[in-house]
Design a protein around this motif. Sequence first.
Motif, mmCIF file in Angstrom:
data_model
loop_
_atom_site.group_PDB
_atom_site.id
_atom_site.type_symbol
_atom_site.label_atom_id
_atom_site.label_comp_id
_atom_site.label_asym_id
_atom_site.label_seq_id
_atom_site.Cartn_x
_atom_site.Cartn_y
_atom_site.Cartn_z
ATOM 1 N N THR A 78 0.772 -1.325 -0.012
ATOM 2 C CA THR A 78 0.010 0.069 0.108
ATOM 3 C C THR A 78 0.790 1.207 0.045
ATOM 4 O O THR A 78 0.614 2.378 -0.755
ATOM 5 N N LEU A 79 1.844 1.284 0.636
ATOM 6 C CA LEU A 79 2.845 2.270 0.980
ATOM 7 C C LEU A 79 3.380 2.538 -0.490
ATOM 8 O O LEU A 79 3.688 3.633 -0.913
ATOM 9 N N ASP A 80 3.772 1.223 -1.017
ATOM 10 C CA ASP A 80 4.705 1.352 -2.333
ATOM 11 C C ASP A 80 3.741 2.211 -3.499
ATOM 12 O O ASP A 80 3.990 2.908 -4.241
ATOM 13 N N SER A 81 2.320 1.838 -3.410
ATOM 14 C CA SER A 81 1.335 2.492 -4.357
ATOM 15 C C SER A 81 1.292 3.896 -3.985
ATOM 16 O O SER A 81 0.967 4.531 -4.942
ATOM 17 N N VAL A 82 0.982 4.128 -2.817
ATOM 18 C CA VAL A 82 0.839 5.649 -2.633
ATOM 19 C C VAL A 82 2.233 6.370 -2.905
ATOM 20 O O VAL A 82 1.948 7.514 -3.593
ATOM 21 N N LEU A 83 3.267 5.939 -2.992
ATOM 22 C CA LEU A 83 4.372 6.726 -3.147
ATOM 23 C C LEU A 83 4.545 6.637 -4.702
ATOM 24 O O LEU A 83 4.962 7.682 -5.361
ATOM 25 N N PHE A 84 3.928 5.669 -5.345
ATOM 26 C CA PHE A 84 4.017 5.629 -6.834
ATOM 27 C C PHE A 84 2.925 6.724 -7.301
ATOM 28 O O PHE A 84 3.372 7.517 -8.208
ATOM 29 N N LEU A 85 1.647 7.112 -6.647
ATOM 30 C CA LEU A 85 0.895 7.931 -7.194
ATOM 31 C C LEU A 85 1.566 9.234 -6.576
ATOM 32 O O LEU A 85 1.039 10.203 -7.422
ATOM 33 N N GLU A 86 2.190 9.398 -5.749
ATOM 34 C CA GLU A 86 2.856 10.651 -5.260
ATOM 35 C C GLU A 86 3.860 10.910 -6.538
ATOM 36 O O GLU A 86 3.728 12.241 -6.831
ATOM 37 N N SER A 87 4.444 10.119 -6.933
ATOM 38 C CA SER A 87 5.596 10.401 -8.041
ATOM 39 C C SER A 87 4.802 10.702 -9.285
ATOM 40 O O SER A 87 5.447 11.547 -9.909
ATOM 41 N N LYS A 88 3.603 10.288 -9.659
ATOM 42 C CA LYS A 88 3.090 10.791 -10.788
ATOM 43 C C LYS A 88 2.222 11.863 -10.713
ATOM 44 O O LYS A 88 1.739 12.281 -11.664
ATOM 45 N N GLN A 89 2.133 12.391 -9.451
ATOM 46 C CA GLN A 89 1.413 13.535 -9.262
ATOM 47 C C GLN A 89 1.567 14.872 -10.026
ATOM 48 O O GLN A 89 0.889 15.481 -10.467
ATOM 49 N N ASN A 90 2.935 15.200 -10.206
ATOM 50 C CA ASN A 90 3.512 16.422 -10.785
ATOM 51 C C ASN A 90 3.853 16.088 -12.401
ATOM 52 O O ASN A 90 4.206 16.968 -12.947
ATOM 53 N N VAL A 91 3.487 14.792 -12.924
ATOM 54 C CA VAL A 91 3.586 14.766 -14.346
ATOM 55 C C VAL A 91 2.414 15.270 -14.934
ATOM 56 O O VAL A 91 1.255 15.181 -14.606
ATOM 57 N N ASP A 92 2.897 15.683 -16.421
ATOM 58 C CA ASP A 92 1.738 16.445 -17.059
ATOM 59 C C ASP A 92 0.876 15.546 -17.639
ATOM 60 O O ASP A 92 -0.243 15.821 -18.279
ATOM 61 N N GLU A 93 0.835 13.976 -17.466
ATOM 62 C CA GLU A 93 -0.094 13.248 -17.987
ATOM 63 C C GLU A 93 -1.292 13.525 -17.421
ATOM 64 O O GLU A 93 -1.652 13.787 -16.323
ATOM 65 N N SER A 94 -2.591 13.118 -18.467
ATOM 66 C CA SER A 94 -3.620 13.325 -17.810
ATOM 67 C C SER A 94 -4.229 12.250 -17.028
ATOM 68 O O SER A 94 -5.206 12.409 -16.197
ATOM 69 N N THR A 95 -4.036 11.098 -17.344
ATOM 70 C CA THR A 95 -4.539 9.882 -16.693
ATOM 71 C C THR A 95 -3.349 9.043 -16.702
ATOM 72 O O THR A 95 -2.522 8.833 -17.493
ATOM 73 N N LEU A 96 -3.501 7.931 -15.573
ATOM 74 C CA LEU A 96 -2.670 7.030 -15.378
ATOM 75 C C LEU A 96 -3.475 5.629 -15.821
ATOM 76 O O LEU A 96 -4.377 5.342 -15.477
ATOM 77 N N THR A 97 -3.100 4.767 -16.632
ATOM 78 C CA THR A 97 -3.868 3.518 -16.958
ATOM 79 C C THR A 97 -2.916 2.343 -16.392
ATOM 80 O O THR A 97 -1.728 2.244 -16.278
ATOM 81 N N THR A 98 -3.681 1.714 -15.639
ATOM 82 C CA THR A 98 -3.342 0.429 -14.857
ATOM 83 C C THR A 98 -3.978 -0.654 -14.758
ATOM 84 O O THR A 98 -5.154 -0.602 -15.326
ATOM 85 N N THR A 99 -3.419 -1.891 -14.309
ATOM 86 C CA THR A 99 -4.186 -3.035 -14.223
ATOM 87 C C THR A 99 -4.295 -3.509 -12.785
ATOM 88 O O THR A 99 -3.374 -3.283 -12.094
ATOM 89 N N TYR A 100 -5.371 -3.878 -12.378
ATOM 90 C CA TYR A 100 -5.592 -3.922 -10.984
ATOM 91 C C TYR A 100 -6.300 -5.302 -10.844
ATOM 92 O O TYR A 100 -7.034 -5.743 -11.634
ATOM 93 N N GLU A 101 -5.928 -6.169 -9.778
ATOM 94 C CA GLU A 101 -6.755 -7.167 -9.341
ATOM 95 C C GLU A 101 -8.010 -6.928 -8.780
ATOM 96 O O GLU A 101 -8.078 -6.449 -7.715
ATOM 97 N N LEU A 102 -8.885 -7.722 -9.180
ATOM 98 C CA LEU A 102 -10.318 -7.753 -8.775
ATOM 99 C C LEU A 102 -10.578 -8.915 -7.815
ATOM 100 O O LEU A 102 -10.981 -8.956 -6.603
ATOM 101 N N ASN A 103 -9.778 -10.037 -8.223
ATOM 102 C CA ASN A 103 -10.009 -11.430 -7.472
ATOM 103 C C ASN A 103 -8.498 -12.153 -8.056
ATOM 104 O O ASN A 103 -7.795 -11.791 -8.540
ATOM 105 N N ASP A 104 -8.290 -13.349 -7.442
ATOM 106 C CA ASP A 104 -7.073 -13.969 -7.535
ATOM 107 C C ASP A 104 -6.551 -14.085 -9.022
ATOM 108 O O ASP A 104 -5.552 -14.072 -9.274
ATOM 109 N N THR A 105 -7.700 -14.519 -9.897
ATOM 110 C CA THR A 105 -7.231 -14.645 -11.452
ATOM 111 C C THR A 105 -8.062 -13.616 -12.153
ATOM 112 O O THR A 105 -8.060 -13.795 -13.489
ATOM 113 N N LEU A 106 -8.900 -12.616 -11.761
ATOM 114 C CA LEU A 106 -9.413 -11.855 -12.463
ATOM 115 C C LEU A 106 -8.848 -10.306 -12.383
ATOM 116 O O LEU A 106 -8.891 -9.769 -10.990
#
Length: 190
Positions: A78-106
């Motif tokens: 969780t800390l790594d994720s928050v730090l990653f979001l913090e690092s992307k905060q000042n970047v000029d990109e409008s959105t960040l595309t990511t893949t996240y886990e809904l379930n073990d295989t989904l």
Amino acid sequence: MAASLAPKMPGQPGYVNPRGIPQAPFIEVVEDYVRNRDQVQSVLQSFQEMLSKYKYMEMSTLRRASGLQEKIPDIQNTLDSVLFLESKQNVDESTLTTTYELNDTLYAKANINPSDTVYLWLGANVMLEYPIAEATDLLTSKLHAAKESLKTCQEDLEFLRENITTVEVNTARVYNWDVQQRREEKELVR
């Protein structure tokens, strides 16, 4: 009088570790501890009670350590994720595309808009919104506290295992002393 107020050191009679676990006494000379054979059963029973208490504390500490070992990677992720979001905060990109886990295989793709806040699960079905800097501080302190608590559990487990061994050795020594005394009595009767 000042000597009685001094803290006991490990190995001294009456020592209690920082979490309040008493140290088992080591019986060097059984005759000094057991005055006569009539006391043997009560001494063995007290050792058995002490042993069961130490084993109960060991199991409890093992469960607590196991829970912490599961919790620490979750906090770190969780800390790594928050730090990653913090690092992307000042970047000029409008959105960040990511893949996240809904379930073990989904898994699912998501577009994340830049934000100054994150939502953290606190437990008991409670989620709170935090500014990213505050969330980083909170998660860092929780991670540090969990690691310290795990270290304390490991110290307690080592202390408990030493005391379990001491009580088992004491039990064996008193039992063997009793057997020896019985043999000597039988030889005197003959």
